[in-house]
Design an enzyme around this catalytic site. Structure first.
Site, PDB file in Angstrom:
ATOM      1  N   GLY A   1     -28.206 -15.573  30.350  1.00 50.46           N
ATOM      2  CA  GLY A   1     -29.485 -14.969  30.697  1.00 50.46           C
ATOM      3  C   GLY A   1     -30.313 -14.650  29.474  1.00 50.46           C
ATOM      4  O   GLY A   1     -31.037 -15.495  28.938  1.00 50.46           O
ATOM      5  N   CYS A   2     -30.206 -13.399  29.013  1.00 49.52           N
ATOM      6  CA  CYS A   2     -31.090 -12.939  27.941  1.00 49.52           C
ATOM      7  C   CYS A   2     -30.802 -13.594  26.598  1.00 49.52           C
ATOM      8  O   CYS A   2     -31.722 -13.780  25.794  1.00 49.52           O
ATOM      9  CB  CYS A   2     -31.012 -11.422  27.837  1.00 49.52           C
ATOM     10  SG  CYS A   2     -31.622 -10.591  29.324  1.00 49.52           S
ATOM     11  N   ILE A   3     -29.548 -13.952  26.334  1.00 51.27           N
ATOM     12  CA  ILE A   3     -29.258 -14.647  25.076  1.00 51.27           C
ATOM     13  C   ILE A   3     -29.893 -16.035  25.077  1.00 51.27           C
ATOM     14  O   ILE A   3     -30.609 -16.405  24.145  1.00 51.27           O
ATOM     15  CB  ILE A   3     -27.735 -14.742  24.846  1.00 51.27           C
ATOM     16  CG1 ILE A   3     -27.118 -13.348  24.699  1.00 51.27           C
ATOM     17  CG2 ILE A   3     -27.440 -15.602  23.616  1.00 51.27           C
ATOM     18  CD1 ILE A   3     -27.639 -12.539  23.540  1.00 51.27           C
TER      19      ILE A   3
ATOM     20  N   THR B   1     -33.660 -15.872  24.868  1.00 49.26           N
ATOM     21  CA  THR B   1     -34.094 -15.457  23.528  1.00 49.26           C
ATOM     22  C   THR B   1     -33.998 -16.605  22.538  1.00 49.26           C
ATOM     23  O   THR B   1     -34.906 -16.816  21.712  1.00 49.26           O
ATOM     24  CB  THR B   1     -33.250 -14.262  23.056  1.00 49.26           C
ATOM     25  OG1 THR B   1     -33.526 -13.131  23.898  1.00 49.26           O
ATOM     26  CG2 THR B   1     -33.546 -13.896  21.611  1.00 49.26           C
TER      27      THR B   1
END
Length: 212
Positions: free
Chosen positions: A153-155, A158
């Site tokens: 998700g966020c990794i 990013t």
């Protein structure tokens, strides 16, 4: 040859899997290691003890060598959903991550310091609708080493946006985690093939120590 090795070989043959070269002015970006993710009592939370411990090691060496550190946290306004209404519809577990709640605080085991910056976000990417890229450029940062959650998700979001911002990004394998192994492994494979480099904690520590 393992199945993953076979995939990597096919990717390389097809022109993927290039390698990035880190610059001499790196920063550490710790993504969403807030209580809402590191403690299972919260909706999005799960076991991240090993990730937190590995990230502590990374931060210890970074601080020793004066490598700057950024943290991010997901926090929605108490009076609405901000810019993240669609994400909350997909992931209602995030609804409790509200300004002022303990769930949005960085896990105390990481000992965030007063000179380390905290970026508040309402999307998966640490760069979307934040000024993180501008902060990094203003500080002269030319490379980021990324830790945190979740890998898929966020990794991943990013790293994709770091690539779009032309910032070489290195995911520290032991310092990222996910709820399930399959999306974790698939995301690391995909990131390493297209957007950033996946490196071991030992290699990241050796690089930071070598800056001296």
């Amino acid at each position: 040859m393992s199945a993953l090795d076979d995939v990597r070989a096919r990717y390389r043959a097809g022109g993927l899997h290039g390698s990035l070269t880190p610059g001499r002015n790196p920063a550490i970006v710790v993504v969403d290691l807030q209580y809402g993710f590191t403690e299972a009592q919260y909706g999005p939370g799960f076991s991240l003890d090993d990730v937190v411990e590995a990230t502590r090691s990374l931060l210890s060496v970074a601080r020793e060598h004066e490598v700057p550190v950024w943290f991010t946290t997901i926090a929605f306004p108490t009076d609405g959903d901000g810019i993240g209404a669609t994400w909350l519809t997909k992931m209602p577990a995030l609804d409790g991550l509200r300004d002022g709640d303990r769930s949005v605080e960085i896990d105390e085991r990481l000992e965030i310091r007063s000179n380390e910056r905290l970026v508040v976000k309402q999307t998966a990417s640490a760069f979307a609708y934040t000024d993180l890229a501008q902060q990094l450029r203003a500080a002269g940062v030319d490379t980021i080493f990324v830790a945190g959650a979740t890998t898929s998700g966020c990794i991943r979001a990013t790293i994709v946006d770091a690539c779009a911002a032309d910032i070489p990004a290195f995911v520290v394998r032991e310092c990222v985690g996910d709820r399930e192994r399959a999306p974790h492994d698939a995301s690391l494979l995909d990131i390493d093939a297209k957007y950033g480099d996946v490196v071991s904690l030992d290699d990241a520590l050796d690089f930071v120590r070598g800056l001296s």
